[in-house]
Design a protein around this motif. Structure first.
Motif, PDB file in Angstrom:
ATOM      1  N   ASN A 403      -1.876 -12.364 -37.174  1.00  0.00           N
ATOM      2  CA  ASN A 403      -1.412 -11.243 -36.469  1.00  0.00           C
ATOM      3  C   ASN A 403      -2.143 -10.814 -35.118  1.00  0.00           C
ATOM      4  N   VAL A 404      -1.551 -10.031 -34.472  1.00  0.00           N
ATOM      5  CA  VAL A 404      -2.410  -9.702 -33.168  1.00  0.00           C
ATOM      6  C   VAL A 404      -2.318  -8.171 -32.736  1.00  0.00           C
ATOM      7  N   ASP A 405      -3.355  -7.849 -32.511  1.00  0.00           N
ATOM      8  CA  ASP A 405      -3.628  -6.505 -31.796  1.00  0.00           C
ATOM      9  C   ASP A 405      -3.956  -6.562 -30.305  1.00  0.00           C
ATOM     10  N   ILE A 406      -3.290  -5.585 -29.526  1.00  0.00           N
ATOM     11  CA  ILE A 406      -3.573  -5.678 -27.795  1.00  0.00           C
ATOM     12  C   ILE A 406      -3.761  -4.307 -27.518  1.00  0.00           C
ATOM     13  N   VAL A 407      -4.389  -4.151 -26.843  1.00  0.00           N
ATOM     14  CA  VAL A 407      -4.971  -2.964 -26.130  1.00  0.00           C
ATOM     15  C   VAL A 407      -5.164  -2.990 -24.556  1.00  0.00           C
ATOM     16  N   SER A 408      -4.555  -2.410 -23.847  1.00  0.00           N
ATOM     17  CA  SER A 408      -4.366  -2.480 -22.312  1.00  0.00           C
ATOM     18  C   SER A 408      -4.480  -1.118 -21.617  1.00  0.00           C
ATOM     19  N   VAL A 409      -5.294  -1.166 -20.801  1.00  0.00           N
ATOM     20  CA  VAL A 409      -5.572  -0.100 -19.945  1.00  0.00           C
ATOM     21  C   VAL A 409      -5.394  -0.595 -18.389  1.00  0.00           C
ATOM     22  N   GLY A 410      -4.857   0.634 -17.610  1.00  0.00           N
ATOM     23  CA  GLY A 410      -4.577   0.274 -16.318  1.00  0.00           C
ATOM     24  C   GLY A 410      -4.544   1.542 -15.490  1.00  0.00           C
ATOM     25  N   LEU A 411      -4.428   1.238 -14.195  1.00  0.00           N
ATOM     26  CA  LEU A 411      -4.371   2.576 -13.155  1.00  0.00           C
ATOM     27  C   LEU A 411      -3.404   2.241 -12.037  1.00  0.00           C
ATOM     28  N   ARG A 412      -2.917   3.101 -11.434  1.00  0.00           N
ATOM     29  CA  ARG A 412      -2.069   2.979 -10.252  1.00  0.00           C
ATOM     30  C   ARG A 412      -2.516   3.936  -9.290  1.00  0.00           C
ATOM     31  N   TYR A 413      -2.657   3.289  -8.021  1.00  0.00           N
ATOM     32  CA  TYR A 413      -3.412   4.299  -6.919  1.00  0.00           C
ATOM     33  C   TYR A 413      -2.430   4.087  -5.600  1.00  0.00           C
ATOM     34  N   ARG A 414      -2.193   5.170  -4.899  1.00  0.00           N
ATOM     35  CA  ARG A 414      -1.503   4.982  -3.603  1.00  0.00           C
ATOM     36  C   ARG A 414      -2.235   5.482  -2.446  1.00  0.00           C
ATOM     37  N   TRP A 415      -2.552   4.557  -1.554  1.00  0.00           N
ATOM     38  CA  TRP A 415      -3.575   4.589  -0.645  1.00  0.00           C
ATOM     39  C   TRP A 415      -3.166   5.653   0.398  1.00  0.00           C
ATOM     40  N   ASP A 416      -2.035   5.685   0.887  1.00  0.00           N
ATOM     41  CA  ASP A 416      -1.251   6.363   2.160  1.00  0.00           C
ATOM     42  C   ASP A 416      -1.032   7.632   1.593  1.00  0.00           C
ATOM     43  N   ASN A 417      -0.661   8.495   2.402  1.00  0.00           N
ATOM     44  CA  ASN A 417      -0.355  10.106   2.223  1.00  0.00           C
ATOM     45  C   ASN A 417       1.029  10.150   1.593  1.00  0.00           C
ATOM     46  N   PRO A 418       1.392  10.476   0.412  1.00  0.00           N
ATOM     47  CA  PRO A 418       2.724  10.420  -0.081  1.00  0.00           C
ATOM     48  C   PRO A 418       3.863  11.498   0.627  1.00  0.00           C
ATOM     49  N   THR A 419       3.226  12.255   1.402  1.00  0.00           N
ATOM     50  CA  THR A 419       3.980  13.190   2.170  1.00  0.00           C
ATOM     51  C   THR A 419       4.458  13.018   3.536  1.00  0.00           C
ATOM     52  N   VAL A 420       3.809  11.746   4.032  1.00  0.00           N
ATOM     53  CA  VAL A 420       4.142  11.321   5.126  1.00  0.00           C
ATOM     54  C   VAL A 420       5.333  10.242   4.973  1.00  0.00           C
ATOM     55  N   ALA A 421       6.341  10.612   5.837  1.00  0.00           N
ATOM     56  CA  ALA A 421       7.563   9.633   5.791  1.00  0.00           C
ATOM     57  C   ALA A 421       7.227   8.224   6.254  1.00  0.00           C
ATOM     58  N   ILE A 422       7.922   7.134   5.730  1.00  0.00           N
ATOM     59  CA  ILE A 422       7.747   6.040   6.194  1.00  0.00           C
ATOM     60  C   ILE A 422       8.735   5.454   7.461  1.00  0.00           C
ATOM     61  N   PRO A 423       8.238   5.171   8.525  1.00  0.00           N
ATOM     62  CA  PRO A 423       9.297   4.877   9.558  1.00  0.00           C
ATOM     63  C   PRO A 423      10.481   3.913   9.281  1.00  0.00           C
ATOM     64  N   ALA A 424      11.536   4.286   9.949  1.00  0.00           N
ATOM     65  CA  ALA A 424      12.661   3.633   9.637  1.00  0.00           C
ATOM     66  C   ALA A 424      12.657   2.264  10.444  1.00  0.00           C
ATOM     67  N   ALA A 425      13.559   1.170   9.638  1.00  0.00           N
ATOM     68  CA  ALA A 425      13.513  -0.014  10.406  1.00  0.00           C
ATOM     69  C   ALA A 425      14.450   0.177  11.730  1.00  0.00           C
ATOM     70  N   PRO A 426      14.202  -0.361  12.751  1.00  0.00           N
ATOM     71  CA  PRO A 426      14.986  -0.512  13.931  1.00  0.00           C
ATOM     72  C   PRO A 426      16.323  -0.717  13.345  1.00  0.00           C
ATOM     73  N   ILE A 427      17.415  -0.271  14.211  1.00  0.00           N
ATOM     74  CA  ILE A 427      18.704  -0.586  13.955  1.00  0.00           C
ATOM     75  C   ILE A 427      19.057  -1.574  14.791  1.00  0.00           C
ATOM     76  N   VAL A 428      19.529  -2.828  14.505  1.00  0.00           N
ATOM     77  CA  VAL A 428      20.114  -3.857  15.267  1.00  0.00           C
ATOM     78  C   VAL A 428      21.538  -3.892  15.705  1.00  0.00           C
ATOM     79  N   ARG A 429      22.198  -3.477  17.201  1.00  0.00           N
ATOM     80  CA  ARG A 429      23.222  -3.673  17.459  1.00  0.00           C
ATOM     81  C   ARG A 429      23.762  -4.786  17.960  1.00  0.00           C
ATOM     82  N   LYS A 430      24.949  -5.319  17.825  1.00  0.00           N
ATOM     83  CA  LYS A 430      25.248  -6.401  18.773  1.00  0.00           C
ATOM     84  C   LYS A 430      26.473  -5.996  19.653  1.00  0.00           C
ATOM     85  N   TYR A 431      26.228  -6.365  20.936  1.00  0.00           N
ATOM     86  CA  TYR A 431      27.314  -5.545  22.025  1.00  0.00           C
ATOM     87  C   TYR A 431      28.158  -6.913  22.344  1.00  0.00           C
TER      88      TYR A 431
END
Length: 431
Positions: A403-431
């Motif tokens: 039989n097996v027992d497994i114990v796991s621990v972890g963490l998640r961290y966000r380095w940037d400011n969650p309140t700052v919007a991510i810039p949108a990708a440029p829209i490519v148009r074909k003329y």
């Protein structure tokens, strides 16, 4: 030299020893499933559809597009297996006793990083150990001519690029670099104190991962991920005791299996989400590899002949408060190994996983994760008798208690400011 004596001196060069060194591995055969703390809390249900948050990249790199901003996730799992091999009285070497506990406790780390370039493109990197752990029976035991200690180490580095095409479809792909190392021993005779034949070998191989996520409607995510097989040309030596002792260079081609994982997650309410998963692992590609010595001469062949492995899982999470989320799950694993091919190095069998977990969001940037799993193994026996692919003249029949027992621990961290919007990708148009 008899076939049995030749086996005692050359057996360590067999790929069986190379790949069957994982008696305590936890993903069927010699794989390690413990790559995500959050996904473990569901018994890995929905791992491909994002239940593991960023660490779901291991199964499906496309989930990177579900991680906004710049994020890091780290996991550490303590695996505590117990595996005892107890020979029946009719075994000729019964007086030497059982194996003792061959399962060795192990710490398995994993880390994941992602960076969102804009609202369409992500880049990321995962570092994992998909194969590994150790089995170590008593030095003198009834099955020592079939196995003594076995050690495997692997390291996999996988950069990926993710693309979100629209609100319902994303995909990702990336190369995978894998280091694989093996050291193992087996007795050169049946007598107590018999010297060991020792094998060492390693290699670096390359493959890739790819995946997609589909959101057909709000609250539902479907994920499909693929990890390619990685071909290794293991090169090393086998040390054979004697007067004088000999060191022979050996090599063998071995592919770690490809894997397909499917997950689905559905949020029935803002607080309650149900997850389901299915996984197929192509263990049958191992077949019967050849082991070669100097000049390319075939030393022996290895009849592995595994079946494919399957994993079915179901789990849920419940957000108890804005900070605390609870989760639980069950899974059933069909092992690629049955009694017809089961060995003393890898007494694997079908298993039931039962898991619970929790996450606590400390603040907008930091979250802590915890999971516990108990694995119930199906009643297992080893029958190395005439007709068994490992049989070399010494009958060995035993019962396996594990039989097996497994114990796991972890963490998640966000380095940037969650309140700052991510810039949108440029829209490519074909003329």
């Amino acid at each position: 030299m008899s076939r049995f004596s030749r086996s005692l001196t050359l057996a360590a060069v067999s790929v069986a020893a190379l790949v069957a060194a994982q008696g305590s591995a936890q993903a069927g055969a010699f794989g390690i499933r413990e790559q995500s703390v959050t996904a473990q809390g569901y018994s890995f249900a929905g791992a491909a559809s994002g239940s593991g948050y960023l660490s779901s990249m291991f199964w499906n790199p496309a989930v990177i597009t579900m991680a906004p901003g710049w994020q890091t996730e780290a996991a550490l799992s303590l695996i505590v297996p117990r595996v005892d091999i107890n020979p029946v009285p009719s075994v000729p070497t019964f007086a030497l006793g059982g194996s003792g506990d061959i399962g060795q406790d192990a710490l398995v780390p994993a880390s994941y990083n992602s960076y969102q370039i804009n609202d369409r493109f992500w880049v990321g990197l995962s570092t994992t150990s998909p194969y590994g752990l150790v089995t170590d029976p008593r030095t003198n035991w009834s099955g020592q001519v079939y196995s003594r200690s076995s050690k495997v180490f692997s390291l996999n580095v996988n950069p990926v690029v993710g693309v979100k095409l629209n609100d319902w479809f994303s995909f990702a792909i990336g190369p995978s670099l894998q280091y694989f190392d093996i050291t193992l021993k087996r007795a050169a005779g049946v007598a107590p104190g018999a010297p060991s034949v020792i094998l060492e070998g390693d290699d670096i191989g390359f493959g890739f991962t790819a995946g997609v996520t589909i959101t057909p409607f709000a609250g539902t995510t479907i994920g499909i991920g693929y990890r390619s097989r990685i071909e290794h040309n293991l090169e090393g030596t086998v040390a054979i005791p004697g007067a004088p002792s000999r060191i022979i260079p050996i090599s063998s081609d071995l592919s770690t299996p490809d894997q397909l994982t499917i997950g689905i997650s559905h949020a029935f309410t803002p607080a309650f989400t149900l997850h389901a998963g299915f996984e197929w692992t192509n263990w049958s590609i191992l077949e019967t590899p050849l082991v070669t010595g100097p000049g390319g001469a075939v030393v022996t062949d290895l009849p592995l002949n595994y079946d494919d492995g399957y994993f079915y899982s179901l789990g849920f999470d419940y957000r108890l408060t804005n900070q605390l989320t609870l989760r639980a799950g069950l899974a059933y694993e069909e092992s690629p190994i049955d009694t017809n091919i089961r060995s003393t190095r890898l007494p694997d069998n079908d298993r039931i996983w039962a898991s619970v977990g929790a996450s606590y969001q400390w603040n907008d940037k930091l979250t802590f994760d915890l999971a516990y799993t108990h694995i119930f193994a199906k009643e297992t026996d080893i029958r190395i008798l005439p007709g068994h692919q490992d049989y070399e003249g010494l009958p060995f029949v035993a019962d396996v208690d594990s039989n097996v027992d497994i114990v796991s621990v972890g963490l998640r961290y966000r380095w940037d400011n969650p309140t700052v919007a991510i810039p949108a990708a440029p829209i490519v148009r074909k003329y």
